[in-house]
Motif scaffolding. Sequence first.
Motif: not given
Length: 428
Positions: A163-166, A241-243, A279-286
């Motif tokens: 529920s939190f904002k990215a 294409a994902a953010d 790498a993109r997924i880890i970037d978004m997670a980090q």
Amino acid sequence: MNTAANMLPDPAPILACTISRDIQNFDLLIDDMELEMGESWGDLTFEDAQEFLTQPDAQSLEFVAIAVNSEDESDLTRITEVIKAATLRQIKVILIADRISPAGLHQLLRLGADDFVPYPLPDGALKEAIERIRKPSAIPMPATPATVTHLHAVPDAAAHAPSFKAKGDRDGVVLPVHGLSGGSGASTFAANLAWELATIEKTNAPRVCLLDFDFQYGSVATYLDLPRKEAVFELLSDTAAADSDAFLQAMLTYGDKLYVLTAPADMLPLDIVTPEDIARIIDMAQSNFDFVIIDMPKTIVAWTETVLSRAHVYFATMDLDLRSAQNVLRLVRALKAETLPHEKLRYILNRAPKFTDLSAKSRVKRMSESLDIRLEVQIPDGGAQVTQANDHGHPLAISAPKNPVRKELQKLARSLFDLNRAVETGRS
């Protein structure tokens, strides 16, 4: 004449069939089918298969191996009809795919294929797939009164997106977990460590996510009793294409404290993603979490290097046996050959001997010395409670808080949290 004819042996029943546009495109499949099935298999084209599956002779089939390649992708409708016809008659389906796009493969798997094997066939892969589909399906057991009572004690685990904002205001610690042998407890370790970190403080607890990168046999969803979302496949199919918002929408929460990216609903090849995708997924997670726990597949793939290079610590779980020792040597040798940071590996000994078992303690010491590694964390044998917790879909902290495995993971989580907090304090 009739008597003599009756003495002739009946032909062996056909137990399996390959189905393809042209079986000659899959010569390795022919060899493996002969090795596994002998004379008890046949070959059909897609056109012949639809007719054959309606005949009485098809009732003897255990499975069909449907082989497709990139040339078949323009005509998936015909193939989907064959899969539907087989599943309708409760015939198991093994999908053999050669250079099929992720979207095409996903479409075929969703129709009810029971297993997937890439082509060219790895050694023993078809044999393992046949053994898996021959295993009887588990029959769900009715809930006992004790089970029902226990479930009421579990915190709210409604499966909803975070529920939190990215905001991208974090710089998470990346902690992959890699099992060095089957059954070494990597997924159990990852799921429970993630929960311990997420609940380590009642107030101002770190934000923790758990990523299941085993796209074929990932079990994090099972261990936390979470559904598998279609959005996971959509994320993996097009990470460019994902953010961060799309990344969070693909996740689920457990107990409103732990955020989980489950494995996809369908079995997918591990190379469905590239190193750049990972790498993109880890970037978004980090950028959105304080701790990023990654449950890795046992197989070394093209993007393993990406995860290793991004990891702060790379946990490797193992048992006190020869196969684990051999796999440690193989892995370290492979990493050194590619000049990869093998020093990031932290070895976790699962089912470690008790303090009073001096003979086993001596074996642990000899293993450590012979492999030239440090067994920094030794997880005791938690017994049947660990299996029961996994089957019920709850962390040990909830289902068996006094279990020795839980206590050891709690200590590890505390040390990781305190170290990270000290580092952040030093930076500020």
